[in-house]
Design a protein around this motif. Sequence first.
Motif, PDB file in Angstrom:
ATOM      1  N   ARG A 135       0.827  -1.211   0.000  1.00 34.27           N
ATOM      2  CA  ARG A 135       0.000   0.000   0.000  1.00 34.27           C
ATOM      3  C   ARG A 135       0.861   1.260   0.000  1.00 34.27           C
ATOM      4  NH1 ARG A 135      -3.337  -3.263   3.353  1.00 34.27           N
ATOM      5  NH2 ARG A 135      -2.259  -2.538   5.219  1.00 34.27           N
ATOM      6  N   ILE A 136       1.966   1.243   0.742  1.00 37.99           N
ATOM      7  CA  ILE A 136       2.837   2.421   0.788  1.00 37.99           C
ATOM      8  C   ILE A 136       3.492   2.670  -0.569  1.00 37.99           C
ATOM      9  CG2 ILE A 136       4.950   3.343   1.820  1.00 37.99           C
ATOM     10  CD1 ILE A 136       4.189   1.896   4.397  1.00 37.99           C
ATOM     11  N   THR A 137       4.022   1.616  -1.176  1.00 34.16           N
ATOM     12  CA  THR A 137       4.681   1.787  -2.479  1.00 34.16           C
ATOM     13  C   THR A 137       3.687   2.203  -3.561  1.00 34.16           C
ATOM     14  OG1 THR A 137       4.449  -0.607  -2.812  1.00 34.16           O
ATOM     15  CG2 THR A 137       6.549   0.205  -1.940  1.00 34.16           C
ATOM     16  N   ARG A 138       2.456   1.694  -3.506  1.00 31.76           N
ATOM     17  CA  ARG A 138       1.455   2.126  -4.492  1.00 31.76           C
ATOM     18  C   ARG A 138       1.120   3.605  -4.321  1.00 31.76           C
ATOM     19  NH1 ARG A 138      -2.508  -1.015  -3.216  1.00 31.76           N
ATOM     20  NH2 ARG A 138      -2.078  -2.702  -4.672  1.00 31.76           N
ATOM     21  N   THR A 139       1.028   4.055  -3.065  1.00 30.54           N
ATOM     22  CA  THR A 139       0.757   5.474  -2.831  1.00 30.54           C
ATOM     23  C   THR A 139       1.905   6.347  -3.331  1.00 30.54           C
ATOM     24  OG1 THR A 139      -0.533   4.865  -0.882  1.00 30.54           O
ATOM     25  CG2 THR A 139       0.155   7.154  -1.068  1.00 30.54           C
ATOM     26  N   MET A 140       3.133   5.925  -3.052  1.00 27.00           N
ATOM     27  CA  MET A 140       4.282   6.694  -3.531  1.00 27.00           C
ATOM     28  C   MET A 140       4.349   6.695  -5.054  1.00 27.00           C
ATOM     29  SD  MET A 140       7.272   5.683  -0.812  1.00 27.00           S
ATOM     30  CE  MET A 140       8.382   6.842  -1.564  1.00 27.00           C
ATOM     31  N   GLN A 141       3.947   5.606  -5.687  1.00 29.22           N
ATOM     32  CA  GLN A 141       3.927   5.565  -7.144  1.00 29.22           C
ATOM     33  C   GLN A 141       2.913   6.564  -7.700  1.00 29.22           C
ATOM     34  OE1 GLN A 141       2.786   1.763  -8.702  1.00 29.22           O
ATOM     35  NE2 GLN A 141       2.577   2.514 -10.805  1.00 29.22           N
ATOM     36  N   MET A 142       1.744   6.654  -7.091  1.00 28.28           N
ATOM     37  CA  MET A 142       0.732   7.599  -7.556  1.00 28.28           C
ATOM     38  C   MET A 142       1.191   9.041  -7.358  1.00 28.28           C
ATOM     39  SD  MET A 142      -2.615   5.626  -6.031  1.00 28.28           S
ATOM     40  CE  MET A 142      -3.706   6.943  -6.514  1.00 28.28           C
ATOM     41  N   ILE A 143       1.845   9.328  -6.220  1.00 30.88           N
ATOM     42  CA  ILE A 143       2.336  10.691  -5.986  1.00 30.88           C
ATOM     43  C   ILE A 143       3.424  11.045  -6.982  1.00 30.88           C
ATOM     44  CG2 ILE A 143       3.524  12.154  -4.324  1.00 30.88           C
ATOM     45  CD1 ILE A 143       2.115  10.619  -2.111  1.00 30.88           C
ATOM     46  N   ALA A 144       4.359  10.100  -7.240  1.00 27.82           N
ATOM     47  CA  ALA A 144       5.428  10.365  -8.204  1.00 27.82           C
ATOM     48  C   ALA A 144       4.876  10.546  -9.612  1.00 27.82           C
ATOM     49  CB  ALA A 144       6.440   9.217  -8.175  1.00 27.82           C
ATOM     50  N   THR A 145       3.810   9.833  -9.957  1.00 26.91           N
ATOM     51  CA  THR A 145       3.205   9.998 -11.288  1.00 26.91           C
ATOM     52  C   THR A 145       2.600  11.382 -11.444  1.00 26.91           C
ATOM     53  OG1 THR A 145       2.724   7.624 -11.333  1.00 26.91           O
ATOM     54  CG2 THR A 145       1.539   9.009 -12.889  1.00 26.91           C
ATOM     55  N   ALA A 146       1.916  11.854 -10.402  1.00 25.06           N
ATOM     56  CA  ALA A 146       1.328  13.195 -10.480  1.00 25.06           C
ATOM     57  C   ALA A 146       2.407  14.274 -10.579  1.00 25.06           C
ATOM     58  CB  ALA A 146       0.434  13.429  -9.266  1.00 25.06           C
ATOM     59  N   LYS A 147       3.464  14.140  -9.763  1.00 26.26           N
ATOM     60  CA  LYS A 147       4.542  15.129  -9.832  1.00 26.26           C
ATOM     61  C   LYS A 147       5.291  15.056 -11.159  1.00 26.26           C
ATOM     62  CE  LYS A 147       5.447  15.580  -4.875  1.00 26.26           C
ATOM     63  NZ  LYS A 147       6.477  15.482  -3.812  1.00 26.26           N
ATOM     64  N   PHE A 148       5.431  13.849 -11.697  1.00 25.47           N
ATOM     65  CA  PHE A 148       6.122  13.700 -12.981  1.00 25.47           C
ATOM     66  C   PHE A 148       5.364  14.392 -14.103  1.00 25.47           C
ATOM     67  CE2 PHE A 148       5.991  11.082 -16.885  1.00 25.47           C
ATOM     68  CZ  PHE A 148       7.219  11.424 -17.400  1.00 25.47           C
ATOM     69  N   SER A 149       4.039  14.300 -14.102  1.00 27.68           N
ATOM     70  CA  SER A 149       3.256  14.949 -15.159  1.00 27.68           C
ATOM     71  C   SER A 149       3.422  16.466 -15.113  1.00 27.68           C
ATOM     72  CB  SER A 149       1.775  14.565 -15.006  1.00 27.68           C
ATOM     73  OG  SER A 149       1.611  13.158 -15.066  1.00 27.68           O
ATOM     74  N   ALA A 150       3.386  17.037 -13.906  1.00 25.87           N
ATOM     75  CA  ALA A 150       3.541  18.494 -13.795  1.00 25.87           C
ATOM     76  C   ALA A 150       4.951  18.936 -14.175  1.00 25.87           C
ATOM     77  CB  ALA A 150       3.203  18.940 -12.381  1.00 25.87           C
ATOM     78  N   ALA A 151       5.984  18.218 -13.694  1.00 28.76           N
ATOM     79  CA  ALA A 151       7.366  18.602 -13.997  1.00 28.76           C
ATOM     80  C   ALA A 151       7.699  18.396 -15.465  1.00 28.76           C
ATOM     81  CB  ALA A 151       8.324  17.796 -13.118  1.00 28.76           C
ATOM     82  N   GLN A 152       7.133  17.361 -16.060  1.00 28.22           N
ATOM     83  CA  GLN A 152       7.395  17.144 -17.479  1.00 28.22           C
ATOM     84  C   GLN A 152       6.821  18.270 -18.328  1.00 28.22           C
ATOM     85  OE1 GLN A 152       5.561  13.631 -19.067  1.00 28.22           O
ATOM     86  NE2 GLN A 152       6.899  13.564 -20.874  1.00 28.22           N
ATOM     87  N   GLY A 153       5.644  18.759 -17.950  1.00 23.85           N
ATOM     88  CA  GLY A 153       5.075  19.883 -18.695  1.00 23.85           C
ATOM     89  C   GLY A 153       5.948  21.119 -18.621  1.00 23.85           C
ATOM     90  N   ARG A 154       6.502  21.429 -17.438  1.00 26.46           N
ATOM     91  CA  ARG A 154       7.368  22.603 -17.320  1.00 26.46           C
ATOM     92  C   ARG A 154       8.656  22.438 -18.118  1.00 26.46           C
ATOM     93  NH1 ARG A 154       5.718  22.117 -11.826  1.00 26.46           N
ATOM     94  NH2 ARG A 154       7.680  21.036 -11.373  1.00 26.46           N
ATOM     95  N   ALA A 155       9.240  21.253 -18.076  1.00 24.29           N
ATOM     96  CA  ALA A 155      10.513  21.049 -18.765  1.00 24.29           C
ATOM     97  C   ALA A 155      10.338  21.048 -20.285  1.00 24.29           C
ATOM     98  CB  ALA A 155      11.148  19.738 -18.311  1.00 24.29           C
ATOM     99  N   VAL A 156       9.299  20.389 -20.769  1.00 18.45           N
ATOM    100  CA  VAL A 156       9.104  20.299 -22.220  1.00 18.45           C
ATOM    101  C   VAL A 156       8.683  21.640 -22.798  1.00 18.45           C
ATOM    102  CG1 VAL A 156       7.691  19.207 -24.013  1.00 18.45           C
ATOM    103  CG2 VAL A 156       8.613  17.841 -22.133  1.00 18.45           C
ATOM    104  N   ASN A 157       7.876  22.411 -22.088  1.00 19.88           N
ATOM    105  CA  ASN A 157       7.434  23.698 -22.609  1.00 19.88           C
ATOM    106  C   ASN A 157       8.563  24.725 -22.652  1.00 19.88           C
ATOM    107  OD1 ASN A 157       4.851  22.651 -22.840  1.00 19.88           O
ATOM    108  ND2 ASN A 157       4.203  23.414 -20.831  1.00 19.88           N
TER     109      ASN A 157
END
Length: 408
Positions: A135-157
């Motif tokens: 459960r802990i690793t799944r939660t951390m995976q979901m948080i990292a996915t959300a942060k990755f989407s936001a950071a990827q948008g800033r870097a690519v733009n």
Amino acid sequence: MFHDQLQPPCRPRGFPPPRPDAPRPRARRRDQPELRLPDGLPRRTHGRARRRPPRRAHPPPSAGSRRERPLQRPAGRPTRSRRPAHAHPRQPRLARALRRPPALPDRPGAGLPSRPMGKSREIKLRMKAVGNIKRITRTMQMIATAKFSAAQGRAVNARPYNEALFGLVNELAAGGGLSHPLLEEGADGARELTLVISSDRGLCGPYNGNIVKTALRVFREEQTARAGDVEVVGKKGLNTFKFNAIPVSAHHVIGDTPRYEDVERLAQRYIERFTSGEVRRVRVIYMKFISAGQQRPEILQLLPLTPPPAKDKGDAEQSSGAGVEYELSPKGPELLAELLPAAIKSLLFQAFNDAVVSEHVARMIAMKAATDNAGKMGKALSREYNRARQAQITTELTEIISGAAALE
């Protein structure tokens, strides 16, 4: 009141008075040797160890004193004792246990050793722990996915703007024949500065390991880089350099979301140190983000600013500015003096964005792998628990049937 009705004052309350015919407790004979420890303390062979104070030497009794008269005890009164005379004499616990007759089994299998019942309980606890980790690793995976989407948008733009600005500076410097202190090599006697960008937290796979390995390889190959100034971003890189006895001149805290103001302040300090001749080269070691499935450690030379290597002949002609004429307003030197610092700050900001995106995608992949492994381990433990429970039930049924057959 007669003497035989008196009770000794040292008898504990609740104990009956001693019987006259009760045997006295055994005591050590005077001729029996006494065991002693190495430090000289006496040790009793049975019972609870009890240290007695040494006997004081009394002066010889004087004539007519009470100590000359013999002690007169009432007839039929036993000697006082610390323990009741009817009580069992002191014996070691092991000796009492061995003298006790064994209990006979009142049912089949009562005298046999008990079965190991802790195996299924231990497996159950492990299953619960693995489920919590999953459960802990799944939660951390979901948080990292959300942060990755936001950071990827800033870097690519921001990447097209940085590439266009960097290309324009290269064309102005090469085609117009202009020069600037930020494009020239520094003084020979100056020091080198290396900035290593790592993460503050772990659980991101080989992200920090690859960055640290690249930095250590650079320090082994170039002694000038190791002897120069080393600055670190992130706690993981700082701890590794301290462990390897590499002096760190500065530690910067940027966070998961780098702000342009913080990066601009850091880049401006590097520009001032380079133009003043304090440092001759500034390099940045970070993780470059290429795609969600590919990231590689990169060594970026920030100062002096150099154009990227050309891929083919057309790119070489375009980067050199051959056959292209510009009408500049304001003049070339003034425009280059404004564009060069902006290009350096933008390039450093792009490096920080790539590092943050690479960290999030590495953590996302690592936590997904950990979640899958926890699921596989939970299934294996569930099968093992079912087997142990089935074996336990079979054993109990066999014992019940055997007992019933023995009673017949």
